[in-house]
Write a protein that holds these residues in place. Structure first.
Motif, mmCIF file in Angstrom:
data_model
loop_
_atom_site.group_PDB
_atom_site.id
_atom_site.type_symbol
_atom_site.label_atom_id
_atom_site.label_comp_id
_atom_site.label_asym_id
_atom_site.label_seq_id
_atom_site.Cartn_x
_atom_site.Cartn_y
_atom_site.Cartn_z
ATOM 1 N N CYS A 104 -6.897 -3.391 -1.518
ATOM 2 C CA CYS A 104 -6.414 -2.432 -2.012
ATOM 3 C C CYS A 104 -6.802 -2.560 -3.999
ATOM 4 N N ILE A 105 -7.258 -2.717 -4.770
ATOM 5 C CA ILE A 105 -7.135 -2.742 -6.392
ATOM 6 C C ILE A 105 -6.888 -1.883 -7.327
ATOM 7 N N SER A 152 -3.006 7.330 -2.667
ATOM 8 C CA SER A 152 -4.558 7.793 -2.106
ATOM 9 C C SER A 152 -3.956 7.738 -0.965
ATOM 10 N N THR A 167 0.183 1.978 -4.487
ATOM 11 C CA THR A 167 -1.200 2.784 -5.231
ATOM 12 C C THR A 167 -1.188 4.089 -4.287
ATOM 13 N N ALA A 196 -1.930 3.228 -0.365
ATOM 14 C CA ALA A 196 -3.219 2.956 0.348
ATOM 15 C C ALA A 196 -2.521 2.418 1.613
ATOM 16 N N CYS A 235 -6.635 6.890 1.244
ATOM 17 C CA CYS A 235 -7.992 6.236 1.348
ATOM 18 C C CYS A 235 -7.558 5.341 3.367
ATOM 19 N N CYS A 239 -7.897 1.387 -7.712
ATOM 20 C CA CYS A 239 -7.841 1.927 -7.554
ATOM 21 C C CYS A 239 -8.191 3.581 -8.700
ATOM 22 N N TRP A 282 -13.187 6.169 4.948
ATOM 23 C CA TRP A 282 -14.562 6.186 4.141
ATOM 24 C C TRP A 282 -15.158 6.522 5.454
HETATM 25 S S1 SF4 Z 1 -8.965 0.645 -4.478
HETATM 26 FE FE1 SF4 Z 1 -10.137 0.840 -2.564
HETATM 27 S S2 SF4 Z 1 -8.118 1.070 -0.944
HETATM 28 FE FE2 SF4 Z 1 -7.360 0.994 -2.801
HETATM 29 S S3 SF4 Z 1 -6.729 3.522 -4.176
HETATM 30 FE FE3 SF4 Z 1 -8.997 2.243 -4.410
HETATM 31 S S4 SF4 Z 1 -10.607 3.158 -2.822
HETATM 32 FE FE4 SF4 Z 1 -8.711 3.174 -2.077
#
Ligand code: SF4
Ligand code: SF4
Lengths: 196, 299
Positions: B240-241, B220, B218, B181, B222, B243, B227
């Protein structure tokens, strides 16, 4: 290491002694050249200025300490024992090569204007600070040390060691420096240790 | 594959978030999807077919998409009088590909934290890693809470065109989950020089130390596939948490765990010692341009 590098290191080692004894401003390049039995002109082949030499000297001396602390950090012992171990090493260093510690205390800390261009903040002492971070982080992660502000912990650790090296340099201690090692280590540990 | 592959989407323990996400996909992409695939069944989007119709028919389906965690315990969830696990076990044999849509379907997600039912699991735990579906393709995990709609569509299009998709160790499509991310986050320069954001929602600063941003750990895309084609969490000032990772949801998600001010975890692929020495140095620089407001209208 190239011949030039080896020579540079012996110049640094010599100037550490001179700087820490006479101070930054009272030591001149001709003084160092004389002690090295070199011509002043030749000295400039190694260091373009006294400031440059002073910066290399602080990197050199803190890297020696960083190396000591890295060895301790890599030992398979508790964080408490690491403090004891490093304190011993540090005091041995103070006895064997006092100029390394003295230079830090008397030149680096008291002539900040010399170091604020190119040696700002942790730039020249970074390796050592990193090792202190590793020591503190591991201790806190294992719950041997309590969580606290980094600088408060750093100041406690280095302040005690530096302050005591200073007392030793002033020749005011009653006993041999190494006799105090475990006592000082205990004080540092108590200031950092985890409490329920 | 037939011209219009058949898609069945079922929901188990879910908040409906991944469906919401799908509906938020780029409008022309969604239309394209509806034109090129036959959405046979989706509990909230189709009206001509019921789950019973799907269960009672002998038809085979190209894509079985599962949203939500599964449980075999009917005390907690039944669909057409059966447990969600039983339904999946039946449908998988009639499907070519099995896709877990979202983190709950992939690993159980937030539902797996429910203490009164220790049988809340992800699809893979029911159908196996090497899925028993008709193509024999590994179960595909599209993690995310919710998963990005474009990741769902890209996976479907890739499978439609190529018949398989390369997966990482967590069974996620490599193409979509190799980036972090952190890649493409507009705050990278702040991260580099350790300038932290003062609070949520600001344009300035990095969210790593103070707000718990997991971007550097993370997997991803993103910040690569934005988005709504527009933005991402970190771009608007929400950390970013993490996810898309298996440990989601973690405790204290908006916090970076620190020991004596030092982050317990450092970005993926760098040793702690190396990270700390870079950080220690970077922190000592004060770069005026990065300290003030990016856009200061009162200047
Ligand atoms: S928490 Fe948000 S930024 Fe991080 S991977 Fe999930 S959707 Fe993407
Ligand atoms: S906000 Fe998060 S993703 Fe963005 S640069 Fe900082 S740590 Fe990386």
């Amino acid at each position: 290491m190239s011949a030039k590098e080896t020579k540079k290191i012996s110049i640094i080692e010599k100037s550490l002694k001179l700087f820490s004894k006479k101070g930054f401003y009272n030591t001149t390049i001709p003084d160092i050249a004389k002690a090295m039995k070199m011509s002043v002109g030749n000295m400039y082949n190694y260091f373009p200025s006294k400031e440059e030499l002073a910066k290399c000297a602080i990197k050199y001396s803190t890297n020696v300490l960083a190396q000591d602390l890295r060895e301790v950090n890599n030992m398979d012992i508790s964080s408490k024992e690491k403090i004891y171990e490093f304190t011993r090493k540090y005091f041995k260093r103070v006895k064997k090569t006092p100029e390394i510690i003295e230079y830090f205390l008397r030149v680096y800390l008291s002539n900040r204007e010399v170091f604020n261009q190119g040696c700002e903040g942790f730039l020249c002492v970074g390796e050592f600070v990193t090792e202190v971070m590793i020591l503190l982080d591991e201790g806190a992660a294992k719950k041997e040390f309590r969580d606290q502000d980094f600088f408060a912990a750093f100041g406690m650790f280095m302040g005690s060691l530096g302050g005591f090296a200073f007392l030793s340099g002033e020749k005011v201690l009653e006993k041999d420096l190494l006799d105090y090692s475990d006592l000082i280590a205990e004080n540092i540990y108590r200031a950092l240790k985890y409490e329920e | 594959m037939r011209n219009k592959p058949k898609v069945v989407w079922i929901q188990a323990l879910t908040c409906n978030g991944n469906t919401q996400s799908l509906l938020s996909s780029n409008a022309s992409r969604f239309e394209q999807f509806l034109n090129q695939f036959e959405l046979v069944y989706h509990p909230s989007l189709t009206h001509h077919t019921t789950l019973n119709d799907v269960l009672q028919s002998n038809a085979s389906y190209d894509f079985l998409l599962i949203e939500g965690a599964l449980t075999s315990n009917t005390q907690f969830l039944t669909l057409s009088d059966q447990s969600s696990t039983a339904i999946v076990e039946k449908l998988i044999k009639r499907s070519h590909y099995v896709i877990a849509v979202g983190s709950c379907a992939s690993y159980g997600g937030v539902h797996a934290k429910f203490e009164h039912n220790d049988d809340v699991v992800g699809v893979q735990s029911v159908v196996g890693k090497k899925s028993a579906c008709k193509s024999g393709h590994d179960t595909i995990n599209l993690t995310g809470c919710p998963v990005h709609p474009e990741w769902i569509l890209q996976t479907l299009y890739t499978l439609k065109a190529k018949g398989n998709i390369a997966l990482d160790d967590e069974q996620r499509p490599i193409e979509l989950y190799s980036h972090l991310a952190h890649h493409g986050c507009t705050r990278n320069e702040y991260f580099e020089w350790k300038v932290e954001s003062k609070s949520f929602g600001l344009k300035e600063g990095c969210l790593f130390y103070e707000q718990g941003c997991r971007g550097p750990m993370t997997h991803s895309s993103c910040n690569k596939i934005l988005w709504n084609d527009t933005s991402s969490k970190t771009r608007v000032g929400m950390p970013c948490i993490g996810c898309t990772e298996t440990d989601f949801p973690r405790e204290n998600m908006l916090e970076t765990k620190k020991n004596i001010g030092i982050p317990a975890e450092v970005p993926l692929g760098i040793s702690k010692r190396a990270y700390l020495s870079l950080t220690g140095i970077a922190k000592t620089f004060k770069i005026e341009r990065l300290i003030g407001k990016l856009i200061d209208e009162n200047r």
